[in-house]
Motif scaffolding. Structure first.
Motif, mmCIF file in Angstrom:
data_model
loop_
_atom_site.group_PDB
_atom_site.id
_atom_site.type_symbol
_atom_site.label_atom_id
_atom_site.label_comp_id
_atom_site.label_asym_id
_atom_site.label_seq_id
_atom_site.Cartn_x
_atom_site.Cartn_y
_atom_site.Cartn_z
ATOM 1 N N ASP A 56 -12.226 0.967 -0.199
ATOM 2 C CA ASP A 56 -12.976 1.876 -1.059
ATOM 3 C C ASP A 56 -12.319 2.041 -2.435
ATOM 4 O OD1 ASP A 56 -14.880 2.244 0.877
ATOM 5 O OD2 ASP A 56 -14.035 4.117 1.626
ATOM 6 N N MET A 57 -11.001 1.823 -2.515
ATOM 7 C CA MET A 57 -10.306 1.941 -3.799
ATOM 8 C C MET A 57 -10.732 0.856 -4.774
ATOM 9 S SD MET A 57 -6.348 3.021 -3.097
ATOM 10 C CE MET A 57 -5.895 1.476 -2.342
ATOM 11 N N VAL A 58 -11.057 -0.339 -4.280
ATOM 12 C CA VAL A 58 -11.297 -1.481 -5.173
ATOM 13 C C VAL A 58 -12.759 -1.913 -5.235
ATOM 14 C CG1 VAL A 58 -8.969 -2.383 -4.906
ATOM 15 C CG2 VAL A 58 -10.759 -3.150 -3.361
ATOM 16 N N VAL A 73 -4.222 -2.624 -8.719
ATOM 17 C CA VAL A 73 -4.308 -1.441 -7.857
ATOM 18 C C VAL A 73 -3.747 -1.750 -6.473
ATOM 19 C CG1 VAL A 73 -5.948 0.057 -6.655
ATOM 20 C CG2 VAL A 73 -6.230 -0.374 -9.083
ATOM 21 N N LEU A 74 -4.097 -2.912 -5.938
ATOM 22 C CA LEU A 74 -3.637 -3.280 -4.599
ATOM 23 C C LEU A 74 -2.140 -3.553 -4.569
ATOM 24 C CD1 LEU A 74 -6.578 -5.584 -3.545
ATOM 25 C CD2 LEU A 74 -6.035 -3.343 -2.608
ATOM 26 N N LYS A 75 -1.629 -4.141 -5.644
ATOM 27 C CA LYS A 75 -0.202 -4.477 -5.667
ATOM 28 C C LYS A 75 0.680 -3.229 -5.615
ATOM 29 C CE LYS A 75 3.228 -7.024 -8.209
ATOM 30 N NZ LYS A 75 3.452 -8.438 -8.270
ATOM 31 N N SER A 81 -0.212 -0.203 -4.458
ATOM 32 C CA SER A 81 -0.611 0.771 -3.451
ATOM 33 C C SER A 81 0.444 0.820 -2.346
ATOM 34 C CB SER A 81 -1.957 0.374 -2.856
ATOM 35 O OG SER A 81 -2.276 1.218 -1.789
ATOM 36 N N ASN A 82 0.644 1.998 -1.770
ATOM 37 C CA ASN A 82 1.637 2.158 -0.710
ATOM 38 C C ASN A 82 1.109 1.774 0.666
ATOM 39 O OD1 ASN A 82 3.600 3.079 -2.449
ATOM 40 N ND2 ASN A 82 2.961 5.207 -2.247
ATOM 41 N N LYS A 83 -0.180 1.572 0.795
ATOM 42 C CA LYS A 83 -0.786 1.284 2.092
ATOM 43 C C LYS A 83 -0.409 -0.119 2.566
ATOM 44 C CE LYS A 83 -3.651 4.906 2.280
ATOM 45 N NZ LYS A 83 -3.476 5.905 3.295
ATOM 46 N N GLU A 84 -0.202 -0.243 3.875
ATOM 47 C CA GLU A 84 0.140 -1.547 4.448
ATOM 48 C C GLU A 84 -1.040 -2.507 4.385
ATOM 49 O OE1 GLU A 84 0.277 -4.347 7.888
ATOM 50 O OE2 GLU A 84 -0.677 -2.397 8.095
ATOM 51 N N ALA A 85 -2.243 -1.979 4.476
ATOM 52 C CA ALA A 85 -3.444 -2.811 4.460
ATOM 53 C C ALA A 85 -3.709 -3.398 3.080
ATOM 54 C CB ALA A 85 -4.648 -1.993 4.915
ATOM 55 N N SER A 86 -3.153 -2.820 2.023
ATOM 56 C CA SER A 86 -3.434 -3.307 0.676
ATOM 57 C C SER A 86 -2.876 -4.712 0.444
ATOM 58 C CB SER A 86 -2.892 -2.340 -0.363
ATOM 59 O OG SER A 86 -1.496 -2.270 -0.288
ATOM 60 N N ALA A 87 -1.767 -5.052 1.092
ATOM 61 C CA ALA A 87 -1.211 -6.404 0.952
ATOM 62 C C ALA A 87 -2.166 -7.435 1.533
ATOM 63 C CB ALA A 87 0.146 -6.488 1.638
ATOM 64 N N VAL A 91 -5.503 -7.085 1.830
ATOM 65 C CA VAL A 91 -6.701 -7.139 0.988
ATOM 66 C C VAL A 91 -6.399 -7.887 -0.311
ATOM 67 C CG1 VAL A 91 -8.427 -5.760 -0.230
ATOM 68 C CG2 VAL A 91 -7.645 -5.053 2.010
ATOM 69 N N GLU A 92 -5.183 -7.728 -0.831
ATOM 70 C CA GLU A 92 -4.786 -8.458 -2.043
ATOM 71 C C GLU A 92 -4.805 -9.962 -1.792
ATOM 72 O OE1 GLU A 92 -0.971 -8.926 -5.095
ATOM 73 O OE2 GLU A 92 -0.847 -7.545 -3.400
ATOM 74 N N LYS A 93 -4.272 -10.374 -0.664
ATOM 75 C CA LYS A 93 -4.267 -11.797 -0.313
ATOM 76 C C LYS A 93 -5.693 -12.321 -0.137
ATOM 77 C CE LYS A 93 -1.893 -14.957 2.809
ATOM 78 N NZ LYS A 93 -0.971 -15.067 3.942
ATOM 79 N N LEU A 94 -6.557 -11.507 0.452
ATOM 80 C CA LEU A 94 -7.959 -11.874 0.633
ATOM 81 C C LEU A 94 -8.666 -12.008 -0.709
ATOM 82 C CD1 LEU A 94 -10.315 -12.245 2.680
ATOM 83 C CD2 LEU A 94 -10.717 -9.800 2.415
ATOM 84 N N LEU A 95 -8.393 -11.105 -1.643
ATOM 85 C CA LEU A 95 -9.001 -11.163 -2.971
ATOM 86 C C LEU A 95 -8.552 -12.410 -3.718
ATOM 87 C CD1 LEU A 95 -10.699 -9.928 -5.203
ATOM 88 C CD2 LEU A 95 -8.757 -8.474 -5.803
ATOM 89 N N ARG A 96 -7.287 -12.754 -3.606
ATOM 90 C CA ARG A 96 -6.795 -13.985 -4.245
ATOM 91 C C ARG A 96 -7.495 -15.213 -3.659
ATOM 92 N NH1 ARG A 96 -2.623 -12.995 -7.586
ATOM 93 N NH2 ARG A 96 -1.370 -11.130 -7.201
ATOM 94 N N SER A 97 -7.768 -15.191 -2.365
ATOM 95 C CA SER A 97 -8.480 -16.293 -1.725
ATOM 96 C C SER A 97 -9.911 -16.383 -2.229
ATOM 97 C CB SER A 97 -8.466 -16.099 -0.213
ATOM 98 O OG SER A 97 -9.237 -17.083 0.416
#
Length: 135
Positions: free
Chosen positions: A39-41, A52-54, A56-62, A64-70
C-alpha cells in the motif's frame, strides 16, 4: 484443441505481450504484513518507490523491492531500451493469500493450540504514464 479455444489462447498471448509484470509466489509472510508494504508504493513512479522500499524498516519491503526491479527489467527487455527517469509507474500491485501451514503447539491441561503459518503471492504491474491516461 478446438478453434474457439485456440482463438482465445492467441488473444491471451497477444495481451501478455503488452503487459509488463512480475510475480512473487509463496512468500512466507502473512498477507496482512505484505499489504502494509504494498500500500505504501501503489501508484508511485518506480524510482521513487524503490527509494521508499529501500529505506523502509519492514522485512517484506526487501522482497517487494526485488520484485519491482524484476518488473522493470521485464519492461526493458520487452521494449529493447532502458527506462528513463519518471517514465514507469506501478499500475497495479496486489497480494493474494497462498497456502497456510497448520501446526500444533502444546497448551496447558493436555490441549493443543493451532498455529497458522500464512504465506502469500504478490503480483506487480508496471507501465508508462501515457497508457495510464488512456485507460
Amino acid at each position: 484443441m478446438g478453434a474457439r479455444k485456440q482463438n482465445s489462447a492467441e488473444a491471451r498471448k497477444e495481451a501478455l505481450k503488452t503487459t509488463y509484470f512480475a510475480s512473487l509466489r509463496n512468500v512466507p509472510t502473512s498477507p496482512r504484513k505484505m499489504r502494509l508494504v504494498v500500500d505504501m508504493v501503489r501508484g508511485m513512479e518506480v524510482n521513487r518507490a524503490l527509494g521508499v522500499l529501500k529505506y523502509s524498516n519492514k522485512e517484506a519491503s526487501a522482497r517487494v523491492e526485488k520484485l519491482l526491479r524484476s518488473a522493470i527489467a521485464n519492461w526493458e527487455q520487452k521494449n529493447d531500451r532502458k527506462a528513463e527517469e519518471g517514465e514507469l509507474f506501478i499500475t497495479k500491485i496486489f497480494v493474494d493469500g497462498a497456502s497456510t501451514l497448520k501446526r500444533m503447539r502444546p497448551a496447558p491441561q493436555g490441549r493443543g493450540y493451532r498455529i497458522r503459518k500464512r504465506s502469500n503471492h504478490v503480483t506487480l504491474f508496471v507501465d508508462t504514464l501515457t497508457k495510464n491516461e488512456s485507460i
